[in-house]
Enzyme design. Structure first.
Site, short mmCIF file in Angstrom:
data_model
loop_
_atom_site.label_atom_id
_atom_site.label_comp_id
_atom_site.label_asym_id
_atom_site.label_seq_id
_atom_site.Cartn_x
_atom_site.Cartn_y
_atom_site.Cartn_z
N HIS A 65 18.45 47.95 80.56
CA HIS A 65 18.41 46.54 80.93
C HIS A 65 17.08 46.21 81.60
O HIS A 65 16.31 47.09 82.00
CB HIS A 65 19.57 46.23 81.87
N GLU A 67 16.30 44.90 84.55
CA GLU A 67 16.11 45.31 85.95
C GLU A 67 15.71 46.78 86.03
O GLU A 67 14.82 47.14 86.81
CB GLU A 67 17.39 45.07 86.76
N CYS A 89 24.27 43.37 86.34
CA CYS A 89 25.60 43.93 86.11
C CYS A 89 25.97 44.93 87.20
O CYS A 89 25.10 45.54 87.83
CB CYS A 89 25.66 44.61 84.74
N CYS A 98 22.99 47.79 87.03
CA CYS A 98 21.67 47.39 87.52
C CYS A 98 21.67 47.21 89.04
O CYS A 98 20.64 47.36 89.69
CB CYS A 98 21.23 46.10 86.84
#
Length: 363
Positions: A65, A67, A89, A98
């Site tokens: 992801h 991040e 998330c 994350c």
């Protein structure tokens, strides 16, 4: 003087926060349409002196992801701010949450443009950050709808449906003897639509008469050919179809012939759906497509298939490509449907995209 200094400092901070948030939006667009089931997210990491330390976006295929990509190479000591386009998330899926790396990397403030409406994420990321004394500032910075299709999909458990239809100037959807009656620019635009959607669906008539490849044939984008779905109730399949499509192609059917099913399940992924009055439910089709991992569906299968979804109010957006040529004979007219959708004013829906002599309408 002190008030003036404080006011200028606040204005400068607001400027930086807006700039970093808009930069995160730009980053989210880098891998737009290539992140699979996951939304495309952008992330900017700064220190408390408004210096950018790192940036990231969601990887192709959806993982890692944004991040994680932005934070993974940074130290764990210095205090940081994060600007991100979607709520981080807080659950273990195919990747760690994350929120964990945000906490680990000593992030003290998170500026977020939008909550994630996916039930497994919604507010859980924000709650985790708040409990760990990380300031969360939720502020919509831009009017650009980055995640509207994703949000629709995860809340309805159906893909966002775009219906594309090619028309002659006199509203015929068929021109006998011509496979294409729109120009080459329109054809390229149609292939671009295949790139921007992760799945494509056609009905039985298109499947049997046109033998469409349904792939993306723009240079450099063939790898982003969408998943192929076909409605074919009685599993009528010709030898050419076996050469055109792979085993990953999904066919929705209602066939009771066990020999046919046994034969063709070796060639395609078959999904059997019960019919009502001989019609396969479009709602059930969309639910199955969602369960198979698709979030943006392009319906490109002719007027009959389009009407099937329109009747159940399942089309989110129509894209109509109208040629400047009149068919010698109108064999299948979409005029009544289009006029009802446009409230008798098609020109209101015209899109300013140059397709040479063809026109594009969005409804």
């Amino acid at each position: 003087k002190n008030l003036w200094t404080k006011s200028m400092s606040q204005k400068l901070n607001n400027f930086h926060r807006k700039y970093f948030s808009e930069l995160a939006v730009s980053l989210a667009k880098i891998n737009m349409y290539t992140t699979g089931e996951n939304p495309s997210v952008g992330c900017v990491v700064t220190n408390f002196s408004n210096e950018i330390l790192s940036t990231g976006c969601t990887s192709a295929r959806g993982r890692p992801h944004a991040e994680y990509n932005a934070l993974v190479k940074l130290d764990n000591k210095s205090k940081k701010r994060v600007f991100v386009t979607l709520e981080p998330c807080n659950h273990f899926g195919k990747a760690p949450p994350c929120t964990s790396i945000i906490k680990k990397k000593n992030v003290k403030e998170v500026y977020c443009a939008s909550e994630d409406h996916n039930p497994i994420v919604k507010n859980k990321g924000f709650n985790f950050l708040n409990k760990n004394k990380i300031l969360v500032v939720r502020k919509k910075i831009t009017n650009q709808k980055l995640n509207n299709k994703y949000t629709y999909s995860v809340t309805t458990k159906k893909p966002y449906v775009t219906a594309k239809l090619a028309l002659t100037k006199n509203f015929s959807t068929i021109w006998k003897g011509k496979k294409y009656f729109t120009n080459s620019d329109s054809l390229k635009f149609s292939h671009l639509l295949r790139y921007t959607n992760d799945s494509i669906l056609v009905g039985k008539n298109t499947f049997l008469k046109d033998f469409p490849k349904l792939n993306c044939r723009l240079p450099g984008l063939f790898q982003f050919t969408p998943k192929i779905f076909i409605i074919n109730g009685n599993l009528t399949i010709k030898p050419k179809h076996l050469r055109l499509y792979t085993k990953k192609t999904t066919i929705f059917h209602s066939c009771e012939d066990t020999k046919k099913i046994s034969k063709y399940k070796k060639c395609f992924h078959l999904e059997k759906i019960k019919t009502t009055s001989g019609i396969i439910s479009p709602n059930e089709i969309l639910s199955r497509i969602y369960s198979l991992g698709s979030r943006r569906l392009l319906v490109e299968g002719g007027l009959k298939t389009l009407k099937l979804f329109e009747k159940s109010n399942l089309v989110n957006k129509y894209l109509l490509i109208r040629s400047n040529l009149n068919a010698p004979k109108v064999l299948s007219s979409a005029k009544s449907l289009i006029w009802s959708l446009c409230a008798n004013n098609l020109s209101r829906s015209k899109v300013d995209i140059n397709l040479s002599n063809d026109e594009l309408f969005s409804i």
